[in-house]
Design a protein around this motif. Structure first.
Motif, PDB file in Angstrom:
ATOM      1  N   PHE A 125      -2.640  45.003  31.545  1.00  0.00           N
ATOM      2  CA  PHE A 125      -2.567  46.223  30.758  1.00  0.00           C
ATOM      3  C   PHE A 125      -2.043  47.331  31.659  1.00  0.00           C
ATOM      4  O   PHE A 125      -2.270  47.316  32.875  1.00  0.00           O
ATOM      5  N   ARG A 136       7.233  51.869  26.952  1.00  0.00           N
ATOM      6  CA  ARG A 136       7.413  51.063  25.744  1.00  0.00           C
ATOM      7  C   ARG A 136       8.848  50.576  25.603  1.00  0.00           C
ATOM      8  O   ARG A 136       9.082  49.482  25.083  1.00  0.00           O
ATOM      9  N   ARG A 142       7.210  44.746  27.351  1.00  0.00           N
ATOM     10  CA  ARG A 142       6.363  44.280  26.252  1.00  0.00           C
ATOM     11  C   ARG A 142       4.909  44.134  26.691  1.00  0.00           C
ATOM     12  O   ARG A 142       4.066  43.685  25.903  1.00  0.00           O
ATOM     13  N   GLU A 191       3.218  40.703  26.101  1.00  0.00           N
ATOM     14  CA  GLU A 191       1.868  40.970  25.597  1.00  0.00           C
ATOM     15  C   GLU A 191       0.933  39.786  25.714  1.00  0.00           C
ATOM     16  O   GLU A 191      -0.276  39.936  25.542  1.00  0.00           O
ATOM     17  N   ASN A 251      -6.445  42.777  16.769  1.00  0.00           N
ATOM     18  CA  ASN A 251      -6.224  41.707  17.730  1.00  0.00           C
ATOM     19  C   ASN A 251      -5.962  40.420  16.956  1.00  0.00           C
ATOM     20  O   ASN A 251      -6.782  39.523  16.948  1.00  0.00           O
ATOM     21  N   ASP A 296      -0.506  49.866  22.522  1.00  0.00           N
ATOM     22  CA  ASP A 296      -1.199  48.732  21.926  1.00  0.00           C
ATOM     23  C   ASP A 296      -2.689  49.004  21.751  1.00  0.00           C
ATOM     24  O   ASP A 296      -3.386  48.217  21.109  1.00  0.00           O
ATOM     25  N   ARG A 344      -7.194  36.351  22.057  1.00  0.00           N
ATOM     26  CA  ARG A 344      -6.807  36.967  23.323  1.00  0.00           C
ATOM     27  C   ARG A 344      -7.547  36.300  24.469  1.00  0.00           C
ATOM     28  O   ARG A 344      -8.515  36.815  25.003  1.00  0.00           O
ATOM     29  N   ARG A 386       1.103  45.152  27.434  1.00  0.00           N
ATOM     30  CA  ARG A 386       0.242  45.978  26.593  1.00  0.00           C
ATOM     31  C   ARG A 386      -0.050  47.325  27.256  1.00  0.00           C
ATOM     32  O   ARG A 386      -0.423  47.390  28.433  1.00  0.00           O
TER      33      ARG A 386
END
Length: 361
Positions: free
Chosen positions: A205, A218, A222, A200, A22, A264, A26, A224
């Protein structure tokens, strides 16, 4: 979109809130720090799962993310249900107008009988009311039966944005839904994009126990992506196609490197890293978490339940206060493994233990 604050926190062992997996701070929502608290189907220990009420209670308890499992309606609207069969979580059996739609289907190799979301339009599903799925284990939750309807993904995102938290979405049975012409990926991405979530740095998520749909995602986003890793077996899409790759293979160093090519992070079921874990596991929980993070993968632990499925160190008869203390000890062990997130039925307890450890308690 508002600027996100920089991280200045550290974990109980002195690790920066920005771990090797990470590299950026975040902070995506109201108060996100590492490790994040993900409310499992909302605050499902306290309200019927996958309802706006359960999500709202989870937010009030301090969750960083709310977790909707997503399935499709007949008119290709994504709604929050743990499975597409409706009889366990709604009052559909009491709707005589839908009696003729009861049927049997094979989903991911298992035959189910009941009523299925893909056979109903959203308008029809709006006539149903949600109920507690585990009425014996969660008797208190049954007091809320009939109060809520099935929420759409759009409603879940609106709720999250209103309160400054994120959405941790799981695609349920993606191979099955694609096979009937209702793929989950496009409407999921379209909904997130409608609210400006497309990379991201955004509070979203997408998770799956399958691998093929994550590889496809993917190439499309982009956002996660999290590869969930079951305790045993293999991703359904791979197994059904004859691919020999198993979940055990995914957690080897070579397997983790391959997952890192399209995801990710990984979501590890707690049997793999919990107090007792799998018999004969080849690496320790700390080694597994460390190996994954060295590959640049976030590690999320799933699922910490409030009073159920405690590990062997609690004993099968653990209940009441003893069980509650056991859950606290379990959370403490997971956090001390330096996981990047915990998925929990009781997000309030998960946050309290996290904050206690971060404060040196």
């Amino acid at each position: 979109m508002a600027d996100r604050p920089a991280s200045s926190g550290s974990s109980a062992d002195g690790r920066s809130a920005s771990s090797p997996a990470n590299p950026e701070a975040r902070h995506f929502g109201r108060h996100e720090v590492a490790p994040i608290i993900i409310a499992h189907r909302g605050a499902s220990a306290f309200r019927p799962e996958h309802t706006l009420l359960a999500y709202t209670v989870a937010i009030s308890m301090g969750a960083d993310y709310i977790e909707p499992d997503l399935v499709s309606t007949k008119d290709h609207v994504l709604v929050a249900r743990h499975e597409n069969e409706l009889s366990a979580t709604t009052d559909i059996a009491g709707h005589p107008e839908f009696a003729d739609r009861r049927t049997s289907k094979v989903i991911n190799g298992i035959r189910h009988t009941g009523w299925f979301t893909e056979d109903f339009t959203l308008e029809e599903l709006r006539t149903l009311r949600a109920r507690e799925r585990f009425s014996k284990e969660r008797r208190e939750n049954t007091a809320y039966d009939g109060m809520e309807r099935i929420p759409t993904l759009d409603e879940v995102v609106q709720l999250a944005r209103k309160h400054g938290v994120g959405v941790y979405a799981e695609t349920k049975f993606p191979t099955y839904f694609a096979s009937i012409g209702l793929p989950l990926e496009e409407p999921l991405l379209e909904t997130f994009a409608r609210y400006g979530w497309d990379d991201e740095r955004d509070p979203a998520f997408i998770q799956s126990f399958e691998a093929g749909n994550l590889r496809r995602l993917r190439s499309l986003t982009r956002l996660r992506l999290i590869q969930f890793v079951g305790a045993t077996g293999a991703p359904y899409d791979l197994a059904s196609a004859g691919d020999p790759l198993t979940y055990d293979d995914m957690v080897t160093p070579a397997g983790l490197r391959e997952v890192a090519k399209y995801a990710d992070g990984i979501g590890l079921v707690t049997k793999r890293i919990g107090p007792a874990g799998l018999s004969g596991r080849s690496v320790s929980p700390a080694t597994l978490v460390g190996n994954a993070q060295r590959e640049g993968l976030l590690v999320h632990a799933t699922t910490v339940r409030r009073f159920a499925r405690l590990r062997a160190d609690l004993g099968s008869g653990a209940s009441g206060g003893r069980a509650a203390e056991g859950v606290k000890r379990w959370l403490q062990r997971l956090y001390r493994l330096n996981v990047d997130g915990v998925i929990a039925d009781d997000p309030g307890l998960a946050r309290a233990i996290r904050d206690q450890l971060r404060g040196g308690g």
